[in-house]
Write a protein that holds these residues in place. Sequence first.
Motif, short mmCIF file in Angstrom:
data_model
loop_
_atom_site.label_atom_id
_atom_site.label_comp_id
_atom_site.label_asym_id
_atom_site.label_seq_id
_atom_site.Cartn_x
_atom_site.Cartn_y
_atom_site.Cartn_z
N ARG A 152 1.56 -1.27 0.27
CA ARG A 152 -0.02 0.22 -0.16
C ARG A 152 0.72 1.39 0.04
NH1 ARG A 152 -3.76 2.47 4.67
NH2 ARG A 152 -5.02 3.93 4.38
N PRO A 153 0.30 2.10 -0.90
CA PRO A 153 1.84 3.18 -1.01
C PRO A 153 1.06 4.07 0.15
CG PRO A 153 -0.05 3.30 -3.14
CD PRO A 153 -0.05 1.68 -2.34
N LEU A 154 1.98 5.05 0.82
CA LEU A 154 1.86 5.75 1.86
C LEU A 154 2.10 7.87 1.43
CD1 LEU A 154 1.56 3.74 4.96
CD2 LEU A 154 -0.37 4.11 3.70
N ALA A 155 3.24 7.10 1.47
CA ALA A 155 4.22 9.03 0.38
C ALA A 155 4.57 8.07 -0.36
CB ALA A 155 4.47 9.30 1.95
N PRO A 156 6.15 9.51 -0.46
CA PRO A 156 6.42 9.15 -2.17
C PRO A 156 7.81 8.67 -1.52
CG PRO A 156 5.80 11.04 -2.39
CD PRO A 156 5.49 10.45 -0.95
N GLY A 157 7.96 7.17 -2.04
CA GLY A 157 8.94 5.90 -1.33
C GLY A 157 8.13 5.34 -0.36
N VAL A 158 6.94 5.50 -0.03
CA VAL A 158 7.13 4.60 1.97
C VAL A 158 5.69 3.33 1.17
CG1 VAL A 158 6.50 4.96 3.55
CG2 VAL A 158 8.07 6.81 2.20
N HIS A 159 5.86 2.51 1.35
CA HIS A 159 4.95 1.86 1.63
C HIS A 159 4.42 0.94 2.40
CE1 HIS A 159 5.98 2.39 -3.00
NE2 HIS A 159 4.54 2.41 -3.07
N GLN A 160 3.23 0.19 3.02
CA GLN A 160 3.36 -0.47 3.99
C GLN A 160 2.77 -1.84 3.19
OE1 GLN A 160 -0.60 0.50 6.17
NE2 GLN A 160 -0.27 -0.85 7.58
N LEU A 161 3.69 -2.99 4.22
CA LEU A 161 3.65 -4.25 3.45
C LEU A 161 2.03 -4.38 4.72
CD1 LEU A 161 6.47 -3.73 3.37
CD2 LEU A 161 7.22 -6.55 3.29
N PRO A 162 1.86 -4.94 3.32
CA PRO A 162 -0.26 -5.59 3.90
C PRO A 162 0.45 -6.72 5.40
CG PRO A 162 -0.18 -5.54 2.12
CD PRO A 162 1.12 -5.44 2.15
N GLY A 163 -0.82 -6.74 6.53
CA GLY A 163 -0.49 -7.96 6.98
C GLY A 163 -1.80 -7.96 7.79
N ARG A 164 -1.57 -9.69 8.93
CA ARG A 164 -3.18 -10.24 8.99
C ARG A 164 -2.88 -10.11 10.38
NH1 ARG A 164 -1.01 -14.44 6.03
NH2 ARG A 164 -1.47 -14.70 4.35
N PRO A 165 -4.12 -9.91 10.83
CA PRO A 165 -5.20 -8.72 10.31
C PRO A 165 -4.51 -7.64 10.26
CG PRO A 165 -5.84 -8.90 13.23
CD PRO A 165 -4.31 -9.88 12.27
N PRO A 166 -5.27 -6.83 8.74
CA PRO A 166 -4.39 -5.66 8.90
C PRO A 166 -4.20 -4.77 10.21
CG PRO A 166 -6.44 -5.76 7.68
CD PRO A 166 -6.10 -7.37 8.40
N HIS A 167 -2.55 -4.01 10.40
CA HIS A 167 -2.69 -2.43 10.73
C HIS A 167 -2.39 -3.40 12.02
CE1 HIS A 167 -4.20 -0.49 7.34
NE2 HIS A 167 -5.23 -0.69 7.27
N LEU A 168 -2.34 -3.90 12.16
CA LEU A 168 -1.90 -5.08 13.78
C LEU A 168 -0.84 -5.09 13.63
CD1 LEU A 168 -2.93 -6.35 16.37
CD2 LEU A 168 -2.63 -8.95 15.94
N VAL A 169 0.59 -5.03 13.57
CA VAL A 169 1.35 -5.09 13.21
C VAL A 169 2.37 -4.83 11.94
CG1 VAL A 169 4.17 -6.78 14.10
CG2 VAL A 169 1.79 -7.41 15.09
N ASN A 170 3.16 -3.55 11.63
CA ASN A 170 3.54 -3.41 10.87
C ASN A 170 4.67 -3.26 10.38
OD1 ASN A 170 0.63 -2.09 10.39
ND2 ASN A 170 0.71 -0.45 11.54
N ALA A 171 5.07 -3.42 9.34
CA ALA A 171 6.59 -2.85 8.57
C ALA A 171 6.00 -2.66 7.36
CB ALA A 171 6.60 -4.34 7.77
N TYR A 172 7.48 -1.58 6.99
CA TYR A 172 7.61 -0.91 5.71
C TYR A 172 7.89 -0.48 4.58
CZ TYR A 172 3.88 1.53 8.56
OH TYR A 172 3.11 1.88 10.08
N LEU A 173 8.07 -0.75 3.89
CA LEU A 173 9.14 -0.39 2.55
C LEU A 173 9.73 1.37 2.07
CD1 LEU A 173 11.70 -2.04 1.49
CD2 LEU A 173 9.56 -1.95 -0.89
#
Length: 209
Positions: free
Chosen positions: A2-23
């Motif tokens: 999921r793109p959030l800002a230029p050059g910043v993406h969130q890696l979807p988790g299960r369930p969503p947003h519980l434990v986050n990682a970003y690229l």
Amino acid sequence: MRPLAPGVHQLPGRPPHLVNAYLVEDVLVDAGTPAARRRLTRQLDGRALSAHVVTHAHPDHYGSSHAVCDRYDLPLWAGAADAEAIRTSTPVPAPGRIPKLLSRLKTPDPHPVARGLREGDEVAGFTVLDVPGHSPGHIALWRDHDGVLICGDVFFNVLWPTGPPGFLTWDQEQNLESMRRLAGLRPKLVLFGHGRPLRDPARLLRALR
């Protein structure tokens, strides 16, 4: 992703947003629990990666770090004061009986830390901020020109912005100071270790009341 800002993406988790990682550009920020390994690698396979950053030495943030770094031959970077905890997989527990009991549970695979990050270092266009409290070497990543903040667990945003649970926090007073510091930046976009992205900086300030 999921793109959030230029050059910043969130890696979807299960369930969503519980434990986050970003690229962030070509740097993976945090790696969830050990159970997240396959989910992360499915999303990262085929991408050019240069490094992996861990915001703090808790098992739900470096849980799959060893597997990810081995698979993609990545150096692991973390706050200098948390480096030993990741290298030996011995997170520093919060005070009290419950945290000590939790610290005896199985921990993730250890992994060497190639670079101990300090205040002012740069990572993929973000500036490293030392924000201890939840762990001794907790860091945040701040991009001043567009107000993007990756805050790790200094704040949670599971229902609304709050501090992290006290029984999981190494030094609550230090974390409160870190919360004040980050809220004072008035970020335009806040990305949490736990919870949905936030685009209303006033809500961080309300979490301090």
